[in-house]
Write a protein that holds these residues in place. Structure first.
Motif, mmCIF file in Angstrom:
data_model
loop_
_atom_site.group_PDB
_atom_site.id
_atom_site.type_symbol
_atom_site.label_atom_id
_atom_site.label_comp_id
_atom_site.label_asym_id
_atom_site.label_seq_id
_atom_site.Cartn_x
_atom_site.Cartn_y
_atom_site.Cartn_z
ATOM 1 N N ALA A 107 56.382 -56.641 57.355
ATOM 2 C CA ALA A 107 55.646 -56.417 58.596
ATOM 3 C C ALA A 107 56.587 -56.623 59.779
ATOM 4 N N ALA A 108 56.299 -55.971 60.889
ATOM 5 C CA ALA A 108 57.202 -55.960 62.045
ATOM 6 C C ALA A 108 57.485 -57.348 62.616
ATOM 7 N N GLN A 109 56.530 -58.279 62.495
ATOM 8 C CA GLN A 109 56.746 -59.610 63.061
ATOM 9 C C GLN A 109 57.662 -60.489 62.215
ATOM 10 N N VAL A 110 57.920 -60.037 60.979
ATOM 11 C CA VAL A 110 58.818 -60.764 60.081
ATOM 12 C C VAL A 110 60.242 -60.267 60.334
ATOM 13 N N PRO A 111 61.254 -61.130 60.286
ATOM 14 C CA PRO A 111 62.624 -60.703 60.574
ATOM 15 C C PRO A 111 63.095 -59.451 59.829
ATOM 16 N N CYS A 112 62.807 -59.362 58.519
ATOM 17 C CA CYS A 112 63.249 -58.166 57.788
ATOM 18 C C CYS A 112 62.494 -56.935 58.269
ATOM 19 N N GLY A 113 61.264 -57.110 58.741
ATOM 20 C CA GLY A 113 60.496 -56.002 59.296
ATOM 21 C C GLY A 113 61.006 -55.598 60.660
ATOM 22 N N SER A 114 61.382 -56.584 61.447
ATOM 23 C CA SER A 114 61.931 -56.312 62.777
ATOM 24 C C SER A 114 63.237 -55.526 62.660
ATOM 25 N N ALA A 115 64.043 -55.878 61.669
ATOM 26 C CA ALA A 115 65.302 -55.162 61.433
ATOM 27 C C ALA A 115 65.022 -53.728 60.991
ATOM 28 N N THR A 116 63.971 -53.559 60.197
ATOM 29 C CA THR A 116 63.589 -52.216 59.744
ATOM 30 C C THR A 116 63.191 -51.343 60.935
ATOM 31 N N VAL A 117 62.402 -51.890 61.833
ATOM 32 C CA VAL A 117 61.977 -51.161 63.030
ATOM 33 C C VAL A 117 63.195 -50.760 63.871
ATOM 34 N N THR B 77 60.981 -42.370 60.825
ATOM 35 C CA THR B 77 59.801 -43.229 60.756
ATOM 36 C C THR B 77 59.310 -43.307 59.312
ATOM 37 N N LEU B 78 59.209 -44.520 58.805
ATOM 38 C CA LEU B 78 58.759 -44.722 57.429
ATOM 39 C C LEU B 78 57.236 -44.812 57.373
ATOM 40 N N THR B 79 56.692 -44.403 56.245
ATOM 41 C CA THR B 79 55.240 -44.525 56.023
ATOM 42 C C THR B 79 55.028 -45.338 54.746
ATOM 43 N N PRO B 80 55.175 -46.652 54.852
ATOM 44 C CA PRO B 80 55.086 -47.513 53.667
ATOM 45 C C PRO B 80 53.676 -47.600 53.091
ATOM 46 N N VAL B 81 53.599 -47.895 51.812
ATOM 47 C CA VAL B 81 52.288 -48.092 51.178
ATOM 48 C C VAL B 81 51.763 -49.493 51.473
ATOM 49 N N SER B 82 52.658 -50.403 51.859
ATOM 50 C CA SER B 82 52.220 -51.747 52.271
ATOM 51 C C SER B 82 53.295 -52.423 53.100
ATOM 52 N N GLU B 83 52.854 -53.356 53.948
ATOM 53 C CA GLU B 83 53.755 -54.165 54.754
ATOM 54 C C GLU B 83 53.488 -55.627 54.419
ATOM 55 N N GLU B 84 54.529 -56.331 54.003
ATOM 56 C CA GLU B 84 54.376 -57.700 53.510
ATOM 57 C C GLU B 84 54.790 -58.740 54.546
ATOM 58 N N SER B 85 54.275 -59.955 54.378
ATOM 59 C CA SER B 85 54.568 -61.035 55.324
ATOM 60 C C SER B 85 55.817 -61.821 54.967
ATOM 61 N N ALA B 86 56.435 -61.515 53.822
ATOM 62 C CA ALA B 86 57.667 -62.193 53.410
ATOM 63 C C ALA B 86 58.518 -61.231 52.595
#
Length: 267
Positions: free
Chosen positions: A156-166, A175-184
């Protein structure tokens, strides 16, 4: 007559020696016990460390090393996504040390005056694409993550790995269209290793730690979104000195050696 005198003298001498021995024996315990130092009691203490999920293996090892050098101290570890850990500390969860996967989440606690002093950077990490063994979906690049048939999982965007993905999405225009966004990040890795996903964006260290469970696909765009890891002592810590010592272990030579072996780079 002379023989009797000699016998009496011998008996008297033996009696005197015995009496001296008894006196010495009685005095000996009190003398020695008075000189022996009393053993220092070991004080049982628990140091609570909150750390980003991507630090699980390394911090578990570091905690073990810390306990060996600090008799009576137990290091209690709490691993989760950095954003979740920030929420826990903000809401009053007891913690002595915090270590996150990005500077942004640490800044939230610093700005709220919840960190003692200035946090210190101790490592950096880069994204890598994790795929199931054999790479059945044929993912070879960041662009391939947009394949319509590919089931992709990200943080998820608020998680560091998600922020890096964004950040990478914005830099590449993809732009990715993931099937799920995880919190870790560990949750992303779990879905890939179990075969629930065809690919997931995790860290280089996660792919390395997973061993044969997944394959890794590096991509050049990742170099534009490197995450730096800070560590800090919580102001409300009841064991500030111990907390500072743990942080010093992480940033010191021994901690850096363990982190490097896991694939972390210098901050």
């Amino acid at each position: 007559m002379q023989e009797r005198v000699v016998k009496k003298a011998v008996l008297a001498s033996l009696a005197l020696v015995g009496a001296i021995g008894m006196l010495a024996g009685c005095a000996s315990p009190s003398t020695s016990s008075g000189n022996e130092p009393s053993p220092t009691p070991v004080v049982e203490q628990t140091l609570t460390v909150f750390a980003a999920a991507s630090l699980k293996d390394t911090f578990t090892e570091l905690a073990s090393e810390f306990e060996k050098s600090h008799p009576g101290v137990t290091v209690s570890l709490n691993f989760a996504g950095s954003a979740d850990l920030v929420s826990q500390v903000t809401e009053g969860a007891p913690a002595d040390v915090v270590a996150f996967a990005d500077e942004k989440n640490m800044a939230k606690l610093s700005d709220a005056k919840l960190i003692d002093g200035t946090p210190e950077l101790f490592a950096s990490n880069t994204l890598e694409i994790a795929v199931p063994r054999g790479n059945p979906a044929g993912i070879t690049s960041f662009q391939d993550l947009t394949k319509p048939e590919a089931k992709v999982v990200i943080c998820a965007a608020q998680v560091p790995c998600g922020s890096a993905t964004v950040k990478i999405e914005q830099a590449t225009g993809i732009t990715l269209t993931p099937v799920s966004e995880e919190s870790a990040v560990t949750d992303v890795l779990g879905k890939v290793s179990s075969g629930e996903a065809d690919a997931g964006l995790v860290y280089v260290t996660d792919v390395k730690a997973a061993g044969e469970a997944v394959d890794g696909v590096t991509f050049p765009e990742a170099s534009g979104a490197v995450n730096k890891y800070p560590i800090g002592v919580v102001k409300a810590s009841t064991l500030p000195d111990l907390a500072a010592e743990f942080a010093k272990l992480v940033t010191g030579a021994d901690g850096q050696k363990i982190l490097a072996a896991a694939g972390f780079a210098k901050p």
